[in-house]
Structures are given as structure tokens and as C-alpha cells.
Design a protein around this motif. Structure first.
Motif, PDB file in Angstrom:
ATOM      1  N   TYR A 119      -5.989   7.379  -4.648  1.00  0.00           N
ATOM      2  CA  TYR A 119      -4.652   7.302  -4.054  1.00  0.00           C
ATOM      3  C   TYR A 119      -4.167   5.854  -3.955  1.00  0.00           C
ATOM      4  O   TYR A 119      -2.961   5.585  -4.108  1.00  0.00           O
ATOM      5  N   LEU A 120      -5.075   4.935  -3.707  1.00  0.00           N
ATOM      6  CA  LEU A 120      -4.690   3.528  -3.634  1.00  0.00           C
ATOM      7  C   LEU A 120      -4.176   3.043  -4.986  1.00  0.00           C
ATOM      8  O   LEU A 120      -3.143   2.374  -5.082  1.00  0.00           O
TER       9      LEU A 120
ATOM     10  N   GLY B 147      -3.852   2.248   4.624  1.00  0.00           N
ATOM     11  CA  GLY B 147      -4.408   1.169   5.439  1.00  0.00           C
ATOM     12  C   GLY B 147      -4.961   0.014   4.631  1.00  0.00           C
ATOM     13  O   GLY B 147      -4.998  -1.130   5.095  1.00  0.00           O
ATOM     14  N   LEU B 148      -5.404   0.290   3.400  1.00  0.00           N
ATOM     15  CA  LEU B 148      -5.996  -0.746   2.541  1.00  0.00           C
ATOM     16  C   LEU B 148      -4.996  -1.313   1.543  1.00  0.00           C
ATOM     17  O   LEU B 148      -5.346  -2.188   0.745  1.00  0.00           O
TER      18      LEU B 148
ATOM     19  N   ARG C  73      -7.142  -5.420  10.084  1.00  0.00           N
ATOM     20  CA  ARG C  73      -7.016  -3.965  10.215  1.00  0.00           C
ATOM     21  C   ARG C  73      -8.364  -3.294   9.977  1.00  0.00           C
ATOM     22  O   ARG C  73      -9.117  -3.681   9.087  1.00  0.00           O
ATOM     23  N   VAL C  74      -8.684  -2.275  10.782  1.00  0.00           N
ATOM     24  CA  VAL C  74      -9.893  -1.466  10.616  1.00  0.00           C
ATOM     25  C   VAL C  74      -9.476  -0.070  10.165  1.00  0.00           C
ATOM     26  O   VAL C  74      -8.661   0.588  10.813  1.00  0.00           O
ATOM     27  N   VAL C  75     -10.033   0.356   9.038  1.00  0.00           N
ATOM     28  CA  VAL C  75      -9.804   1.692   8.493  1.00  0.00           C
ATOM     29  C   VAL C  75     -11.134   2.427   8.533  1.00  0.00           C
ATOM     30  O   VAL C  75     -12.178   1.847   8.199  1.00  0.00           O
ATOM     31  N   GLU C  76     -11.131   3.679   8.939  1.00  0.00           N
ATOM     32  CA  GLU C  76     -12.388   4.410   9.084  1.00  0.00           C
ATOM     33  C   GLU C  76     -12.361   5.727   8.316  1.00  0.00           C
ATOM     34  O   GLU C  76     -11.372   6.455   8.336  1.00  0.00           O
TER      35      GLU C  76
ATOM     36  N   LEU D 268     -13.114  -1.566   6.051  1.00  0.00           N
ATOM     37  CA  LEU D 268     -13.282  -0.128   5.845  1.00  0.00           C
ATOM     38  C   LEU D 268     -14.667   0.263   6.333  1.00  0.00           C
ATOM     39  O   LEU D 268     -15.680  -0.146   5.757  1.00  0.00           O
ATOM     40  N   VAL D 269     -14.726   1.052   7.399  1.00  0.00           N
ATOM     41  CA  VAL D 269     -15.990   1.480   8.008  1.00  0.00           C
ATOM     42  C   VAL D 269     -16.294   2.905   7.571  1.00  0.00           C
ATOM     43  O   VAL D 269     -15.470   3.809   7.740  1.00  0.00           O
TER      44      VAL D 269
END
Length: 342
Positions: free
Chosen positions: A332-333, A206-207, A304-307, A276-277
Motif C-alpha cells: 500500500y505504501l 503513517g510511514l 511518529r510511532v506506527v504499530e 514501526l513497532v
């Protein structure tokens, strides 16, 4: 740079970050190890600490001193201060307790502060490796030394929190609870789990093509957010912001429209923010209100919201879990990012 998600499940690619992943997976074991060693060393000193007159104030210094403050400030029966500067403030004296977190034990500034606290007659609690530079200065009748040997700032902070709770100066972190939560995250974020069942890999995906904005609503989630942001910066080389909702909101609202025809490999795509929450289950009204504003702005501006979430266990266990998930995601990123020429 572009993101190759296939590398997250490729055993040959994963072998390149095996050492980093093993270090993350052993987080719970390090907490147990430090708690066991500190428990044996401090058992005889807890009763002594309880019998002493309550200190006028507690001053904590070293890595994660602010974590101690965030945990204990609301329950400690005396003022609790996290001191960020070298040395000691002028007011510290024989009525106070100085807590020094020195997981490496080699910091000359920490050693000097411990020596100064002893000279002023303060009660001193030091967590550091035996035989280290800091330990050499932690000598005196009113000094308690909690031996550490993993070099892990979080594990060190947990054993100090539990000792302070035993001495009547706050609530415990509960090392067993923290270790169990970290073990759970190590299983959920294991490299053996594919993207569909792995929250850290999913967050990395997501990021992947963004400049992350990291937000945590509670004080402990916000502290985890700042640490996760540091790891994301190292993994990507990109600007990563971790801040309060009021500072993140304008960045979300200023996001440029997405160009669906841009080619990221050729460098045409603009790096857009992603939110990123870190959710630790805090249900206070002001946290819900800020989360709602951020999510609404993200939806309005196609951000985009990633949680990452962990809502069970003690507050320290939730903090540790969010921190570990974020560090897995950063690993991982970094693994998935490859040169555009490849």
C-alpha cells in the motif's frame, strides 16, 4: 515523491497491484497446501524417524533456516545450527541431521550441500519440489523428502517445523494455526477495507513521508522486522533500518526538528524517521524495557510511532501474521507514492 492516500481506496489504482495483493491473500492457502502434501508424503517416515537414534546435532540451511533456529533453539534436545554459507561445516557427519529448505529447488549450492550430506552419511531432511535439481541429489536410505510446490519459504518452513516436532526434535509450528492467522490478516488488510478499518493501510499512511525504523522485540518479531524492512525498501527506494533497540535509539534521538512550513512536493521537506513497532505480545522484561525506551525517545523527539500487532496463537503464527501485515503495508505504501509532477 509524495503520498496520495486516496489511491489506497481507489479501485482503479488498486487494480495496478492486484497481482501482488492476491499473492499476499493466498498466504494461508499456500501453508495448507504444503502441509497437506508433506503430511501425505511423511506419514510413513515419522515413526521411522522416532525410532532412530537422536542426532548429535541438527544443521539447517536455506531460506528461513534462521526461523527454524529461532523457533527450536530453546526446545530442541540437541544443538541446533542455522548455516548461512554454501556447503557444509567440517564437523557434520553420520551422527548429525541436515535439514535443507529449498522451496524453489533450483539452487545449485543447495543441491551440492545435500549431495555432500548424503556422501558423509548424515540423516537428511529436504523440503523441495519433486523433480527439481535439489530433489535429484536427495537420494539415499537416510533421506526424507518433503515435496513442496508453492515456492513459499514460510510455508516450507512451517511443514519442516511440524515434521521435526513429530520426530521429537522440538515443538510444532501447527500449520492449521498459522494458516488461520494468515487468513485473518488477509481479511483485515483486504483492499476492500478502507483506511479507517485496515491496519496495513493505516501503517502505510503513517510511514508515508518517513524513513522507517523497524523494530521487533522478540527473536521472531525481529526476524519479521528484517523481512518487512526489505519489502519497504523495494516499495519506497528509501533507506529502511531494521535492527536492535540499541542501534535504532541513536537514530531516533538524532531526528531533526520537524519543519511545518516545508513543502514535500517541492522537495523542501527533510525525510524524518518513523518507528514501526512489530508487537507479537512478548511480555518478557527486557522486551518491555526496550520498547519503553524507544517509545519514550520517539515522544521526546517528535518521531511518529506506527504499530502492527498480533498477540494471539502460536509464536510462529504471530511471526507469520506480523510479516504478512508488514508486506501488505509495504504494498500500500508503494501504491500511494506518486511523482511530485502528478
Amino acid at each position: 515523491m509524495w503520498f496520495d492516500e486516496s489511491r489506497l481506496d481507489d479501485e482503479h489504482a488498486l487494480a495496478g497491484v492486484d497481482a501482488a495483493l492476491r499473492t499476499l491473500a493466498e498466504s494461508g492457502a499456500r501453508v495448507r497446501r504444503e502441509a497437506g502434501a508433506a503430511g501425505e508424503a511423511s506419514a510413513s517416515r515419522v515413526d521411522e524417524a522416532r525410532q532412530r537414534q537422536r542426532p548429535r546435532a541438527v544443521l539447517a540451511a536455506g531460506p528461513d533456516a534462521r526461523l527454524l533456529r529461532d523457533v527450536l533453539e530453546s526446545t530442541c534436545p540437541v544443538p541446533f545450527v542455522a548455516w548461512p554459507a554454501p556447503g557444509l561445516p567440517g564437523w557434520v557427519g553420520s551422527l548429525d541431521l541436515v535439514v535443507m529448505l529449498a522451496p524453489q529447488g533450483s539452487d545449485a549450492a543447495a543441491a551440492g550441500a545435500v549431495a555432500e550430506a548424503v556422501r558423509r552419511g548424515a540423516d537428511v531432511l529436504v523440503a523441495c519440489p519433486p523433480g527439481s535439481l535439489v530433489a535429484e541429489h536427495a537420494v539415499g536410505r537416510d533421506v526424507v523428502l518433503l515435496p513442496t510446490d508453492t515456492g513459499d519459504p514460510l510455508a516450507t518452513a512451517v511443514v519442516v517445523l511440524d515434521f521435526l516436532a513429530s520426530a521429537g526434535l522440538g515443538r510444532p509450528a501447527d500449520a492449521d494455526d498459522v494458516a488461520a492467522a494468515l487468513d485473518e490478516i488477509a481479511v483485515r488488510c483486504s483492499p476492500l477495507r478502507d483506511i479507517a478499518a485496515n491496519p496495513a493501510k493505516e501503517a502505510a499512511l503513517g510511514l508515508a513521508e518517513s524513513a522507517p525504523l523497524v523494530w521487533g522485540g522478540s527473536p521472531l518479531a525481529a526476524r519479521a522486522a528484517r523481512r518487512v524492512a526489505e519489502d519497504l525498501r523495494r516499495a519506497t527506494g528509501r533507506a529502511v533500518l531494521a535492527d536492535d533497540a540499541d542501534q535504532i535509539l541513536p537514530v531516533v534521538e538524532a531526528a531533526r526538528a520537524r519543519d511545518v512550513f516545508a513543502d514535500p512536493v517541492d522537495g523542501d521537506a527533510v525525510v524524518r524517521p518513523a518507528l514501526l513497532v512489530l508487537d507479537d505480545g512478548n511480555e518478557e522484561a527486557h522486551v518491555r524495557e526496550r520498547a519503553g525506551r524507544l517509545r519514550a525517545a520517539a515522544a521526546a523527539h517528535d518521531v511518529r510511532v506506527v504499530e502492527l500487532a498480533h498477540t494471539g496463537g502460536s509464536d510462529v503464527a504471530r511471526h507469520a501474521s506480523l510479516l504478512l501485515q508488514g508486506r501488505y503495508a509495504a504494498t500500500y505504501l508503494g501504491l500511494g507514492l506518486v511523482d511530485g509532477d502528478r
